[in-house]
Design a protein around this motif. Sequence first.
Motif, PDB file in Angstrom:
ATOM      1  N   PHE A  51      -0.078 -25.164  10.349  1.00 33.97           N
ATOM      2  CA  PHE A  51       0.236 -24.175  11.381  1.00 33.97           C
ATOM      3  C   PHE A  51      -0.959 -23.766  12.240  1.00 33.97           C
ATOM      4  CE2 PHE A  51       3.786 -22.734   8.312  1.00 33.97           C
ATOM      5  CZ  PHE A  51       4.634 -23.735   8.794  1.00 33.97           C
ATOM      6  N   MET A  52      -2.191 -23.858  11.687  1.00 31.57           N
ATOM      7  CA  MET A  52      -3.347 -23.475  12.511  1.00 31.57           C
ATOM      8  C   MET A  52      -3.500 -24.447  13.691  1.00 31.57           C
ATOM      9  SD  MET A  52      -4.548 -20.688  11.363  1.00 31.57           S
ATOM     10  CE  MET A  52      -6.251 -20.218  11.621  1.00 31.57           C
ATOM     11  N   GLY A  53      -2.952 -25.651  13.524  1.00 35.95           N
ATOM     12  CA  GLY A  53      -3.034 -26.640  14.608  1.00 35.95           C
ATOM     13  C   GLY A  53      -1.711 -26.803  15.336  1.00 35.95           C
ATOM     14  N   ALA A  54      -0.863 -25.773  15.266  1.00 30.51           N
ATOM     15  CA  ALA A  54       0.481 -25.891  15.847  1.00 30.51           C
ATOM     16  C   ALA A  54       0.457 -26.346  17.311  1.00 30.51           C
ATOM     17  CB  ALA A  54       1.220 -24.556  15.720  1.00 30.51           C
ATOM     18  N   THR A  89      -3.919 -16.798  17.214  1.00 34.34           N
ATOM     19  CA  THR A  89      -4.190 -16.766  18.658  1.00 34.34           C
ATOM     20  C   THR A  89      -5.659 -17.029  18.960  1.00 34.34           C
ATOM     21  OG1 THR A  89      -2.363 -15.226  19.015  1.00 34.34           O
ATOM     22  CG2 THR A  89      -4.038 -15.323  20.738  1.00 34.34           C
ATOM     23  N   VAL A  90      -6.551 -16.295  18.290  1.00 35.46           N
ATOM     24  CA  VAL A  90      -7.975 -16.484  18.617  1.00 35.46           C
ATOM     25  C   VAL A  90      -8.474 -17.856  18.167  1.00 35.46           C
ATOM     26  CG1 VAL A  90      -8.566 -14.037  18.749  1.00 35.46           C
ATOM     27  CG2 VAL A  90      -8.755 -15.207  16.559  1.00 35.46           C
ATOM     28  N   HIS A  91      -7.949 -18.326  17.034  1.00 35.62           N
ATOM     29  CA  HIS A  91      -8.301 -19.680  16.566  1.00 35.62           C
ATOM     30  C   HIS A  91      -7.931 -20.692  17.655  1.00 35.62           C
ATOM     31  CE1 HIS A  91      -8.815 -22.821  13.453  1.00 35.62           C
ATOM     32  NE2 HIS A  91      -7.747 -23.393  13.976  1.00 35.62           N
ATOM     33  N   ASN A  92      -6.778 -20.487  18.242  1.00 33.43           N
ATOM     34  CA  ASN A  92      -6.315 -21.410  19.283  1.00 33.43           C
ATOM     35  C   ASN A  92      -6.977 -21.174  20.632  1.00 33.43           C
ATOM     36  OD1 ASN A  92      -4.061 -23.515  18.795  1.00 33.43           O
ATOM     37  ND2 ASN A  92      -3.754 -21.892  17.301  1.00 33.43           N
ATOM     38  N   MET A  93      -7.403 -19.931  20.900  1.00 30.88           N
ATOM     39  CA  MET A  93      -8.124 -19.697  22.157  1.00 30.88           C
ATOM     40  C   MET A  93      -9.388 -20.545  22.178  1.00 30.88           C
ATOM     41  SD  MET A  93      -7.508 -15.595  22.469  1.00 30.88           S
ATOM     42  CE  MET A  93      -8.526 -15.187  23.882  1.00 30.88           C
ATOM     43  N   THR A  94     -10.092 -20.579  21.050  1.00 32.57           N
ATOM     44  CA  THR A  94     -11.308 -21.392  20.959  1.00 32.57           C
ATOM     45  C   THR A  94     -10.954 -22.885  20.985  1.00 32.57           C
ATOM     46  OG1 THR A  94     -12.551 -19.670  19.864  1.00 32.57           O
ATOM     47  CG2 THR A  94     -13.267 -21.909  19.426  1.00 32.57           C
ATOM     48  N   ILE A 119     -11.808 -25.487   9.317  1.00 38.47           N
ATOM     49  CA  ILE A 119     -12.708 -24.448   9.814  1.00 38.47           C
ATOM     50  C   ILE A 119     -11.874 -23.477  10.646  1.00 38.47           C
ATOM     51  CG2 ILE A 119     -14.895 -25.721   9.789  1.00 38.47           C
ATOM     52  CD1 ILE A 119     -14.503 -26.153  12.754  1.00 38.47           C
ATOM     53  N   ARG A 120     -12.310 -22.220  10.661  1.00 35.55           N
ATOM     54  CA  ARG A 120     -11.571 -21.147  11.326  1.00 35.55           C
ATOM     55  C   ARG A 120     -12.400 -20.647  12.502  1.00 35.55           C
ATOM     56  NH1 ARG A 120     -10.750 -17.982   5.616  1.00 35.55           N
ATOM     57  NH2 ARG A 120      -9.143 -19.330   4.735  1.00 35.55           N
ATOM     58  N   ALA A 121     -11.716 -20.329  13.601  1.00 32.55           N
ATOM     59  CA  ALA A 121     -12.462 -19.977  14.807  1.00 32.55           C
ATOM     60  C   ALA A 121     -12.091 -18.601  15.342  1.00 32.55           C
ATOM     61  CB  ALA A 121     -12.228 -21.031  15.878  1.00 32.55           C
ATOM     62  N   ALA A 122     -13.078 -17.965  15.983  1.00 29.59           N
ATOM     63  CA  ALA A 122     -12.870 -16.675  16.651  1.00 29.59           C
ATOM     64  C   ALA A 122     -13.376 -16.787  18.092  1.00 29.59           C
ATOM     65  CB  ALA A 122     -13.616 -15.581  15.897  1.00 29.59           C
ATOM     66  N   PHE A 123     -13.060 -15.775  18.887  1.00 35.06           N
ATOM     67  CA  PHE A 123     -13.433 -15.779  20.304  1.00 35.06           C
ATOM     68  C   PHE A 123     -14.109 -14.448  20.625  1.00 35.06           C
ATOM     69  CE2 PHE A 123     -12.089 -14.249  24.540  1.00 35.06           C
ATOM     70  CZ  PHE A 123     -12.703 -15.197  25.340  1.00 35.06           C
ATOM     71  N   ALA A 124     -15.376 -14.502  21.079  1.00 37.16           N
ATOM     72  CA  ALA A 124     -16.147 -13.265  21.245  1.00 37.16           C
ATOM     73  C   ALA A 124     -16.578 -13.045  22.689  1.00 37.16           C
ATOM     74  CB  ALA A 124     -17.367 -13.310  20.324  1.00 37.16           C
ATOM     75  N   LEU A 125     -15.879 -12.127  23.348  1.00 38.50           N
ATOM     76  CA  LEU A 125     -16.216 -11.760  24.721  1.00 38.50           C
ATOM     77  C   LEU A 125     -16.628 -10.287  24.785  1.00 38.50           C
ATOM     78  CD1 LEU A 125     -16.182 -12.342  27.807  1.00 38.50           C
ATOM     79  CD2 LEU A 125     -13.741 -11.803  27.792  1.00 38.50           C
ATOM     80  N   THR A 126     -15.785  -9.405  24.204  1.00 41.78           N
ATOM     81  CA  THR A 126     -15.979  -7.948  24.344  1.00 41.78           C
ATOM     82  C   THR A 126     -17.253  -7.463  23.647  1.00 41.78           C
ATOM     83  OG1 THR A 126     -13.588  -7.788  24.278  1.00 41.78           O
ATOM     84  CG2 THR A 126     -14.799  -5.735  24.048  1.00 41.78           C
ATOM     85  N   GLU A 127     -17.894  -6.470  24.266  1.00 45.45           N
ATOM     86  CA  GLU A 127     -19.117  -5.891  23.703  1.00 45.45           C
ATOM     87  C   GLU A 127     -18.940  -4.383  23.528  1.00 45.45           C
ATOM     88  OE1 GLU A 127     -22.197  -7.130  26.416  1.00 45.45           O
ATOM     89  OE2 GLU A 127     -22.026  -9.217  25.732  1.00 45.45           O
ATOM     90  N   PRO A 128     -19.853  -3.748  22.791  1.00 39.76           N
ATOM     91  CA  PRO A 128     -19.704  -2.298  22.604  1.00 39.76           C
ATOM     92  C   PRO A 128     -19.589  -1.544  23.941  1.00 39.76           C
ATOM     93  CG  PRO A 128     -21.371  -3.154  21.111  1.00 39.76           C
ATOM     94  CD  PRO A 128     -20.946  -4.295  21.985  1.00 39.76           C
ATOM     95  N   GLU A 129     -20.329  -1.978  24.955  1.00 39.19           N
ATOM     96  CA  GLU A 129     -20.326  -1.242  26.233  1.00 39.19           C
ATOM     97  C   GLU A 129     -19.561  -1.940  27.346  1.00 39.19           C
ATOM     98  OE1 GLU A 129     -21.361   1.780  26.346  1.00 39.19           O
ATOM     99  OE2 GLU A 129     -22.172   1.678  24.306  1.00 39.19           O
ATOM    100  N   ILE A 130     -19.066  -3.147  27.108  1.00 31.42           N
ATOM    101  CA  ILE A 130     -18.364  -3.894  28.165  1.00 31.42           C
ATOM    102  C   ILE A 130     -17.067  -4.479  27.615  1.00 31.42           C
ATOM    103  CG2 ILE A 130     -18.420  -5.966  29.641  1.00 31.42           C
ATOM    104  CD1 ILE A 130     -20.236  -4.015  30.855  1.00 31.42           C
TER     105      ILE A 130
END
Length: 392
Positions: A51-54, A89-94, A119-130
């Motif tokens: 399913f992670m590769g759906a 969702t985030v795994h697939n965004m990457t 392997i599992r993936a995340a997506f990092a855009l947001t920051e504490p101030e942005i």
Amino acid sequence: MSIFSLSEEDSASLKNFRDYVDEVIFPCSNEWEENESIPDDILNDFADRGFMGAFIPKAWGGMGMNNLRFGLFCAELARGSVSLLSILTVHNMTSQAILRWGTEEQKKRWLPRLSKGVIRAAFALTEPEIGSDASNITTRAVPQGGTYILNGAKKWISFSTKADLILVIAQYPEKGPAAFLVERQAPGLSITPMKGLLGFRAAEVGEVTFNDCKVGTDSLLANPGGGFTYVASHALDHGRYCVGWGGTGVIRGCVEACTEYTRTRHQFGRALRSHQLIQAMVADMATDLEAATSLAMRAADSRETMEPESIMLSSISKYFTSKAALRAATDAVQIHGGNGCGPDYPVQRYYRDAKVCEIIEGSSQMQQLMISREVFTGALVRRQRRRQRDVR
Ligand SMILES: Cc1cc2nc3c(=O)[nH]c(=O)nc-3n(C[C@H](O)[C@H](O)[C@H](O)COP(=O)(O)OP(=O)(O)OC[C@H]3O[C@@H](n4cnc5c(N)ncnc54)[C@H](O)[C@@H]3O)c2cc1C
């Protein structure tokens, strides 16, 4: 036959998935939210089933679902656990970003293992101030002797506490945002779990810090300068598509919960469902479900046929559906009364998760800005005219 029809094989596999959600996901979901984590054996089983590769093409080891089938899959999953959907969702965004913008080497290196969930993936855009003003992130990546050195911090990163690979958007000197594939063991990378969230409590959300974090030159995805406009935008479009469909799953979950509850719960000597004010709330939920599903299907069709307005249609679907899901969940809690606030029913979880859906992948206000821009440029009216012409 409807243009939205599934093949017999797709219908059967969706039915199997629905059974899996009913048996494995739905019954445990409240407990995961309470524990603020999804057990590894569940995540491993989910991955082992492919399913992670759906939505990753078969050529790269995924299930190769088309847009419609994947959307329906997301809806079923959200009904069971929005946290697990957000992880997928985030795994697939990457994965989708690598598929679209990666070199052949990057694809070969990552996609087969992402497909299998090894392997599992995340997506990092947001920051504490942005957050919303995402092109102005402050995390920096500086080239230095055949490597890049990253400094800065990311916040609210779903699945980061269990991710092996993080797609990080950072500023590149003089060129603007760039995208990097950062492995968990990169020196200078640290991840701290975030607890006590309103919703998405089991989505393994964390803060990611880069302290002179060193990555190789092969970690750069696409050209510097295109990290936001191309890579992050592509990933976020995928994210909004998933949230749009996920919201339909939440609304359906509310309808199903209320159907059962209003049949068995009696007040004033009658089943709750025979009271007209209860019927009014259920009717609104059903109407929202139909409208949200139509928008999600329209987004699916436009993505499948690669219409230029597919991005706008996913944005409209996400905007409408996250609001509709919150409306439905609010009424579902109301219909359940005190029981709606307790841990024995799914509606309090839907309520908390639906609110978060209005904030992630670009808040409702960001979607409104994007949609209104389309109105003012005349694109919306042109699109409507074209559709009327096609229908005639
Ligand atoms: C549970 C959860 C999971 C998340 N997962 C991820 C993840 O995996 N990866 C990731 O990168 N991020 C993630 N996020 C972050 C999320 O994408 C941001 O929270 C979101 O983009 C909003 O940014 P912000 O929180 O900084 O709010 P802000 O940008 O500070 O906005 C605050 C409020 O002001 C409004 N606003 C801002 N600008 C305007 C404007 N110009 N006009 C009108 N209104 C405006 C916003 O709509 C919002 O209501 C997650 C967040 C949550 C809560």
